[in-house]
Design a protein around this motif. Structure first.
Motif, short mmCIF file in Angstrom:
data_model
loop_
_atom_site.label_atom_id
_atom_site.label_comp_id
_atom_site.label_asym_id
_atom_site.label_seq_id
_atom_site.Cartn_x
_atom_site.Cartn_y
_atom_site.Cartn_z
N LEU A 176 0.83 -1.21 0.00
CA LEU A 176 0.00 0.00 0.00
C LEU A 176 0.86 1.25 0.00
O LEU A 176 0.55 2.24 -0.66
N TYR A 177 1.97 1.23 0.75
CA TYR A 177 2.86 2.38 0.79
C TYR A 177 3.47 2.63 -0.58
O TYR A 177 3.55 3.77 -1.04
N ALA A 178 3.88 1.55 -1.25
CA ALA A 178 4.46 1.70 -2.60
C ALA A 178 3.41 2.26 -3.57
O ALA A 178 3.73 3.12 -4.39
N GLN A 179 2.17 1.80 -3.45
CA GLN A 179 1.10 2.33 -4.31
C GLN A 179 0.87 3.80 -4.03
O GLN A 179 0.71 4.60 -4.96
N ALA A 180 0.86 4.17 -2.77
CA ALA A 180 0.66 5.58 -2.42
C ALA A 180 1.80 6.45 -2.92
O ALA A 180 1.59 7.56 -3.39
N ARG A 181 3.02 5.93 -2.84
CA ARG A 181 4.17 6.69 -3.34
C ARG A 181 4.07 6.89 -4.85
O ARG A 181 4.45 7.94 -5.36
#
Length: 100
Positions: A50-55
């Motif tokens: 999720l963090y990678a998607q948000a980034r």
């Protein structure tokens, strides 16, 4: 008859109880040690995904500058102000119309 009772008691004491204790130990390990650790690893992997998607969704400064240039804002001072606002306030640049 007493011999049968003694044999059953001996059999239960020597075979069934150790098997039951081993099974209880395995169930304890699975429910209290292994599964929580597995859940933590899975939760960590989901969080990182999720963090990678948000980034990826968060625009970079280059994307912000390109968006400003695309709509005709070429003044360097306005670019610096927009970048500073983006950094300080966590603003996302608006979806600007593309002029063609």
């Amino acid at each position: 008859m007493l011999g049968v009772i003694a044999f059953v008691t001996f059999f239960v004491g020597m075979v069934v109880v150790p098997i039951g204790l081993t099974g209880a130990g395995i169930l304890y390990y699975l429910n209290n040690v292994h599964l929580p650790e597995k859940r933590r690893r899975e939760a960590r992997a989901r969080t990182e995904t999720l963090y990678a998607q948000a980034r990826r969704l968060s625009p970079s400064m280059d994307a912000l500058e390109r968006s400003l240039i695309d709509v005709g804002i070429v003044d360097g001072q306005l670019h610096r102000i927009a970048k500073e606002l983006h950094k300080q306030e966590g603003l996302r640049p608006p979806v600007l119309p593309h002029w063609r």
